[in-house]
Motif scaffolding. Sequence first.
Motif, PDB file in Angstrom:
ATOM      1  N   SER A  44      57.484  61.311  41.897  1.00 47.02           N
ATOM      2  CA  SER A  44      58.534  62.175  42.189  1.00 47.02           C
ATOM      3  C   SER A  44      58.133  63.217  43.124  1.00 47.02           C
ATOM      4  O   SER A  44      59.082  64.036  43.674  1.00 47.02           O
ATOM      5  CB  SER A  44      59.329  62.554  40.653  1.00 47.02           C
ATOM      6  N   LEU A  45      57.060  63.659  43.019  1.00 48.54           N
ATOM      7  CA  LEU A  45      56.226  64.516  43.801  1.00 48.54           C
ATOM      8  C   LEU A  45      55.768  64.282  45.098  1.00 48.54           C
ATOM      9  O   LEU A  45      55.390  64.871  45.791  1.00 48.54           O
ATOM     10  CB  LEU A  45      55.195  65.114  43.098  1.00 48.54           C
ATOM     11  N   GLY A  46      56.132  62.811  45.457  1.00 54.48           N
ATOM     12  CA  GLY A  46      56.087  62.351  46.678  1.00 54.48           C
ATOM     13  C   GLY A  46      54.872  61.278  47.080  1.00 54.48           C
ATOM     14  O   GLY A  46      54.614  61.112  48.134  1.00 54.48           O
ATOM     15  N   HIS A  47      54.140  61.256  46.081  1.00 53.97           N
ATOM     16  CA  HIS A  47      53.107  60.623  46.367  1.00 53.97           C
ATOM     17  C   HIS A  47      53.089  59.124  46.050  1.00 53.97           C
ATOM     18  O   HIS A  47      53.669  58.548  45.178  1.00 53.97           O
ATOM     19  CB  HIS A  47      51.923  61.204  45.270  1.00 53.97           C
ATOM     20  N   THR A  48      52.274  58.360  46.750  1.00 53.72           N
ATOM     21  CA  THR A  48      52.293  56.920  46.972  1.00 53.72           C
ATOM     22  C   THR A  48      51.263  56.269  45.805  1.00 53.72           C
ATOM     23  O   THR A  48      50.136  57.041  45.732  1.00 53.72           O
ATOM     24  CB  THR A  48      51.979  56.142  48.124  1.00 53.72           C
ATOM     25  N   MET A  49      51.623  55.412  44.946  1.00 50.11           N
ATOM     26  CA  MET A  49      50.722  54.891  43.910  1.00 50.11           C
ATOM     27  C   MET A  49      50.501  53.549  44.463  1.00 50.11           C
ATOM     28  O   MET A  49      51.094  52.641  44.353  1.00 50.11           O
ATOM     29  CB  MET A  49      51.363  55.031  42.605  1.00 50.11           C
ATOM     30  N   ILE A  50      49.250  53.267  44.952  1.00 51.05           N
ATOM     31  CA  ILE A  50      48.903  51.950  45.192  1.00 51.05           C
ATOM     32  C   ILE A  50      48.719  51.083  43.984  1.00 51.05           C
ATOM     33  O   ILE A  50      48.124  51.601  43.067  1.00 51.05           O
ATOM     34  CB  ILE A  50      47.377  52.173  45.768  1.00 51.05           C
ATOM     35  N   LYS A  51      49.343  50.031  43.996  1.00 48.99           N
ATOM     36  CA  LYS A  51      49.777  49.394  42.831  1.00 48.99           C
ATOM     37  C   LYS A  51      48.369  49.383  41.907  1.00 48.99           C
ATOM     38  O   LYS A  51      47.323  48.538  42.258  1.00 48.99           O
ATOM     39  CB  LYS A  51      50.110  47.852  42.888  1.00 48.99           C
ATOM     40  N   PRO A  52      48.287  49.956  40.655  1.00 51.50           N
ATOM     41  CA  PRO A  52      47.094  49.736  39.677  1.00 51.50           C
ATOM     42  C   PRO A  52      47.085  48.457  39.102  1.00 51.50           C
ATOM     43  O   PRO A  52      47.976  47.662  38.690  1.00 51.50           O
ATOM     44  CB  PRO A  52      47.673  50.705  38.544  1.00 51.50           C
ATOM     45  N   LEU A  53      45.807  47.953  39.169  1.00 51.79           N
ATOM     46  CA  LEU A  53      45.303  46.393  38.797  1.00 51.79           C
ATOM     47  C   LEU A  53      44.200  46.557  38.008  1.00 51.79           C
ATOM     48  O   LEU A  53      43.259  47.541  38.179  1.00 51.79           O
ATOM     49  CB  LEU A  53      45.196  45.629  39.961  1.00 51.79           C
ATOM     50  N   PRO A  54      44.174  45.929  37.057  1.00 53.27           N
ATOM     51  CA  PRO A  54      42.732  45.583  36.128  1.00 53.27           C
ATOM     52  C   PRO A  54      41.420  45.405  37.102  1.00 53.27           C
ATOM     53  O   PRO A  54      41.421  44.762  37.881  1.00 53.27           O
ATOM     54  CB  PRO A  54      43.030  44.504  35.188  1.00 53.27           C
ATOM     55  N   ALA A  55      40.622  46.135  36.719  1.00 54.48           N
ATOM     56  CA  ALA A  55      39.018  46.292  37.285  1.00 54.48           C
ATOM     57  C   ALA A  55      37.938  46.112  36.102  1.00 54.48           C
ATOM     58  O   ALA A  55      38.282  46.582  35.177  1.00 54.48           O
ATOM     59  CB  ALA A  55      38.854  47.098  38.224  1.00 54.48           C
ATOM     60  N   LEU A  56      36.989  45.470  36.504  1.00 54.36           N
ATOM     61  CA  LEU A  56      35.990  45.356  35.490  1.00 54.36           C
ATOM     62  C   LEU A  56      36.331  44.822  34.363  1.00 54.36           C
ATOM     63  O   LEU A  56      36.503  45.175  33.212  1.00 54.36           O
ATOM     64  CB  LEU A  56      35.182  46.778  35.077  1.00 54.36           C
ATOM     65  N   THR A  57      36.646  43.327  34.388  1.00 53.62           N
ATOM     66  CA  THR A  57      37.316  42.650  33.510  1.00 53.62           C
ATOM     67  C   THR A  57      36.879  41.144  33.780  1.00 53.62           C
ATOM     68  O   THR A  57      36.284  40.760  34.584  1.00 53.62           O
ATOM     69  CB  THR A  57      38.915  42.836  33.462  1.00 53.62           C
ATOM     70  N   SER A  58      37.355  40.453  32.677  1.00 54.05           N
ATOM     71  CA  SER A  58      37.062  39.032  32.834  1.00 54.05           C
ATOM     72  C   SER A  58      38.123  38.158  33.530  1.00 54.05           C
ATOM     73  O   SER A  58      39.082  38.701  33.991  1.00 54.05           O
ATOM     74  CB  SER A  58      36.857  38.206  31.380  1.00 54.05           C
ATOM     75  N   VAL A  59      37.795  36.868  33.876  1.00 46.10           N
ATOM     76  CA  VAL A  59      38.910  36.114  34.519  1.00 46.10           C
ATOM     77  C   VAL A  59      39.176  34.749  34.056  1.00 46.10           C
ATOM     78  O   VAL A  59      38.496  34.237  32.966  1.00 46.10           O
ATOM     79  CB  VAL A  59      38.327  35.780  35.838  1.00 46.10           C
ATOM     80  N   LYS A  60      40.406  34.449  34.045  1.00 46.77           N
ATOM     81  CA  LYS A  60      40.719  33.059  33.524  1.00 46.77           C
ATOM     82  C   LYS A  60      40.576  31.901  34.374  1.00 46.77           C
ATOM     83  O   LYS A  60      41.154  32.403  35.518  1.00 46.77           O
ATOM     84  CB  LYS A  60      42.076  33.267  32.766  1.00 46.77           C
ATOM     85  N   THR A  61      40.188  30.965  34.220  1.00 53.09           N
ATOM     86  CA  THR A  61      39.786  29.940  35.282  1.00 53.09           C
ATOM     87  C   THR A  61      40.616  28.577  34.805  1.00 53.09           C
ATOM     88  O   THR A  61      41.238  28.363  33.745  1.00 53.09           O
ATOM     89  CB  THR A  61      38.619  29.515  35.453  1.00 53.09           C
ATOM     90  N   ASP A  62      40.862  27.428  35.965  1.00 53.07           N
ATOM     91  CA  ASP A  62      41.547  26.356  35.418  1.00 53.07           C
ATOM     92  C   ASP A  62      40.780  25.492  34.736  1.00 53.07           C
ATOM     93  O   ASP A  62      41.369  24.490  33.890  1.00 53.07           O
ATOM     94  CB  ASP A  62      41.613  25.650  36.939  1.00 53.07           C
ATOM     95  N   ILE A  63      39.383  25.549  34.498  1.00 53.44           N
ATOM     96  CA  ILE A  63      38.678  24.750  33.540  1.00 53.44           C
ATOM     97  C   ILE A  63      37.780  25.521  32.659  1.00 53.44           C
ATOM     98  O   ILE A  63      37.435  26.675  33.008  1.00 53.44           O
ATOM     99  CB  ILE A  63      38.003  23.615  34.212  1.00 53.44           C
ATOM    100  N   SER A  64      37.618  25.304  31.485  1.00 55.53           N
ATOM    101  CA  SER A  64      37.006  26.127  30.609  1.00 55.53           C
ATOM    102  C   SER A  64      35.593  25.200  30.218  1.00 55.53           C
ATOM    103  O   SER A  64      35.740  24.507  29.439  1.00 55.53           O
ATOM    104  CB  SER A  64      37.491  26.531  29.516  1.00 55.53           C
ATOM    105  N   LEU A  65      34.611  25.713  30.716  1.00 54.99           N
ATOM    106  CA  LEU A  65      33.555  24.969  30.248  1.00 54.99           C
ATOM    107  C   LEU A  65      32.276  25.574  29.696  1.00 54.99           C
ATOM    108  O   LEU A  65      32.157  26.843  29.895  1.00 54.99           O
ATOM    109  CB  LEU A  65      32.624  24.264  31.469  1.00 54.99           C
ATOM    110  N   PHE A  66      31.579  25.263  28.768  1.00 55.91           N
ATOM    111  CA  PHE A  66      30.050  25.776  28.215  1.00 55.91           C
ATOM    112  C   PHE A  66      30.492  27.064  27.581  1.00 55.91           C
ATOM    113  O   PHE A  66      29.804  28.053  27.434  1.00 55.91           O
ATOM    114  CB  PHE A  66      29.196  25.936  29.423  1.00 55.91           C
TER     115      PHE A  66
END
Length: 420
Positions: free
Chosen positions: A194-216
């Motif tokens: 509301s004060l005129g600033h752009t928020m570059i879309k916040p996204l998670p960082a320094l985290t794990s990822v989910k993959t198509d296969i789960s091995l080991f």
Amino acid sequence: MANDIRDLIIIGGGASGMLTGIIAAKRGQSVSILEHNKTLGKKLAITGNGRCNFTNIYQEPFCYNSGNIEKSYNIINTWGKKGITDLFSSFGIEWMVKKGRSFDRAYAGYVYPAGESAKEFVNILNDELLRLKVKIKTNISVTDIKPISEGFEIVTESAGGYYSYFAKKVVIACGGLAAPSTGSDGSLFAVIKSLGHTMIKPLPALTSVKTDISLFAGLRTVAEVKAIAYEDGKEESIGSEIGEIQFTEQGLSGIPVMQLSGKVARAIDEGKKVDFFLDFCYETSESELLEILNKRRIVLADKISDKFLTGFTYEKISKYLTDSFLGSKTKVEDIPDDKIISVTRWLKKSKFAIISVSGFEAAQTTSGGVSMDEVTDNLESKFVPGLFFVGEVLDVDGLCGGYNLTWAFASALEVGNGGR
């Protein structure tokens, strides 16, 4: 207009907000901190697994991500490194350096308080705020920031209802969205917009990822991770890291994965497909690895193929490769060349398609935030004079290893000192 007009009101009592308050108060300013948690420094108190890795001796621009890395790193280069350690020493916080392992990106040194206690670190900062007579209001939510002729009116809500505070200048230190249980909930983002600033879309960082296969699942091993993004038939490398990989029930974790997760999240949000390629033998070329495996075929000729990789790699990986490529009843001397080549290529470039990154509840920091192009070199709003931003709310995030706290403290020193 209320009679108690503060020189500075800081919204948010995390790492950057606390230090901004200390530095400004040391300069003789009247300072208040408004915090919606019950206590200050809730996220800081658990950082570094409770041991508080608050900076790193090794500092380079590539340790950070930002839409304007030149501006953000200029602040880090000015106030970081020795400036941060010397400052905390002046508060009575002794510190020590722990060098990383040879494969760690931030190899030069993780800096911890000598007592390795994040809670004690927070207590010392709280004591300093009290000593400097900084006013602290907790359990309070800011609902609006209104520029007025003499500065700002900050409208708040608490159990007692609505109340306005007044200040000549305001610092927003509300954090991002990572670790929402510590109070990073984005509740001030609408006010910032509301004060005129752009928020570059916040996204998670320094985290794990989910993959198509789960091995080991449960396996930890050192590997090189390369992230490749795809769009319109084109490939783009978005980074590579070497370190300890952790296989989870849903995908991959570990520092190398976490280092890349912010860029991966951004690429996926842009509609790109992203794959991880793991090199389990990154110190050996593909041709060298093929030669090693061919020699094993000779040495272990009389054994059954399920023993071919025993003693060469982890049991879980050995079993997977045997089941996938070799077959358990073949004699080692009878393993065909093409199967040896397939095993070699998998060890050098095993593919894991990324479905998503884990959410903010598992993330250590936020990628995105207030655009650095919309603030001056000393982090003052280009749209609202007297309004400043510090810490994670800005579009700056760093690698694991004390870099995000380095940014929090360097930006606090910039604003608390009134710029350069």
